[in-house]
Design a protein around this motif. Sequence first.
Motif, short mmCIF file in Angstrom:
data_model
loop_
_atom_site.label_atom_id
_atom_site.label_comp_id
_atom_site.label_asym_id
_atom_site.label_seq_id
_atom_site.Cartn_x
_atom_site.Cartn_y
_atom_site.Cartn_z
N ASP A 1 39.21 32.31 39.07
CA ASP A 1 40.32 32.98 38.38
C ASP A 1 41.49 33.13 39.36
O ASP A 1 41.34 33.64 40.46
CB ASP A 1 39.80 34.36 37.91
N ASP A 2 42.65 32.65 38.97
CA ASP A 2 43.79 32.65 39.90
C ASP A 2 44.81 33.73 39.55
O ASP A 2 45.97 33.64 39.90
CB ASP A 2 44.45 31.28 39.94
N ASP A 3 44.35 34.77 38.85
CA ASP A 3 45.29 35.81 38.47
C ASP A 3 45.40 36.95 39.48
O ASP A 3 45.83 38.03 39.15
CB ASP A 3 44.92 36.38 37.09
N GLY A 4 45.00 36.66 40.71
CA GLY A 4 45.18 37.65 41.75
C GLY A 4 43.98 38.57 41.87
O GLY A 4 42.92 38.30 41.32
N ASP A 5 44.15 39.67 42.59
CA ASP A 5 43.02 40.50 42.95
C ASP A 5 42.98 41.79 42.15
O ASP A 5 42.40 42.77 42.55
CB ASP A 5 43.08 40.82 44.45
N THR A 6 43.61 41.78 41.00
CA THR A 6 43.66 43.03 40.23
C THR A 6 42.38 43.25 39.44
O THR A 6 41.76 42.31 38.96
CB THR A 6 44.87 43.03 39.27
N ASN A 7 42.01 44.51 39.33
CA ASN A 7 40.91 44.90 38.45
C ASN A 7 41.44 45.53 37.19
O ASN A 7 40.70 46.12 36.41
CB ASN A 7 39.99 45.90 39.17
N ARG A 8 42.73 45.44 37.00
CA ARG A 8 43.35 46.11 35.87
C ARG A 8 42.89 45.53 34.54
O ARG A 8 42.70 44.33 34.42
CB ARG A 8 44.87 45.97 35.94
N LYS A 9 42.73 46.43 33.58
CA LYS A 9 42.41 45.99 32.23
C LYS A 9 43.69 45.76 31.44
O LYS A 9 43.70 45.03 30.45
CB LYS A 9 41.57 47.05 31.52
N ARG A 10 44.74 46.44 31.88
CA ARG A 10 46.06 46.28 31.26
C ARG A 10 47.05 45.96 32.36
O ARG A 10 46.98 46.52 33.45
CB ARG A 10 46.48 47.57 30.54
N PRO A 11 48.01 45.07 32.10
CA PRO A 11 48.93 44.67 33.17
C PRO A 11 50.08 45.66 33.34
O PRO A 11 50.36 46.49 32.48
CB PRO A 11 49.46 43.34 32.65
N ASN A 182 42.22 37.95 31.03
CA ASN A 182 41.63 38.90 31.96
C ASN A 182 40.52 39.75 31.34
O ASN A 182 40.20 40.82 31.85
CB ASN A 182 42.72 39.83 32.55
N SER A 183 39.96 39.27 30.24
CA SER A 183 38.87 40.05 29.64
C SER A 183 37.58 39.24 29.60
O SER A 183 37.58 38.07 29.89
CB SER A 183 39.25 40.52 28.24
#
Length: 183
Positions: A1-11, A182-183
């Motif tokens: 996954d190349d969307d960075g290191d976030t664990n966020r469920k919402r951006p 991201n889900s």
Amino acid sequence: DDDGDTNRKRPNILVTGTPGTGKTVLASLIAEQTGLKHINVGDLIKQHKCYDGHDSTLDTHFLDEDKLLDIMENVFQECEDENIGIVADYHSCELFPERWFDLILVLRANTEILYDRLTERGYSEKKRSENLEAEIMQVVLDEAREAYDVEIVHEVMSNTVEDMESNVERCRIWLNQWTANNS
Ligand code: ADP
Ligand code: MN
């Protein structure tokens, strides 16, 4: 996954641009239509008096950046813990940690339009011309491209109500896509 290191469920989205380009109006609409939490950073600064002295020639306060960032860090952490996404609006962007934002919208306006908006706002001639020059020189756009991954920096026009509506729509689409990825 190349969307960075976030664990966020919402951006989190940052709406930035020269004063008068329409950040607060757009961020409010985005919040209203998507359920993201609107944080007007300028208001936060005033509320918490994040000031570090006063410049009498420019008649502006100096920003206490550390104090502001501490306050915002708490807000961002709380929202992340509660799975609430944020749409923040501020006329600068390089002071924030890169990890806070998934999308940076840089609002742009034509000179004549911005001139009228800043005049209506009662800006002094000096303050108005400084801001117009900054817009013409695309200061905020360059700042955003230097401070963030260029792929997340989106330059959008903000001259007309139609522009505004299309910017809200664009955010809604982007948000759905982000959520799906991201889900
Ligand atoms: P900022 O927060 O960037 O300083 P505001 O959101 O307060 O700017 O908008 C400044 C003024 O311009 C407001 O009167 C607002 O209604 C108007 N405005 C902002 N964006 C647009 C747009 N896309 N089309 C028409 N008017 C706009
Ligand atoms: Mn504003």
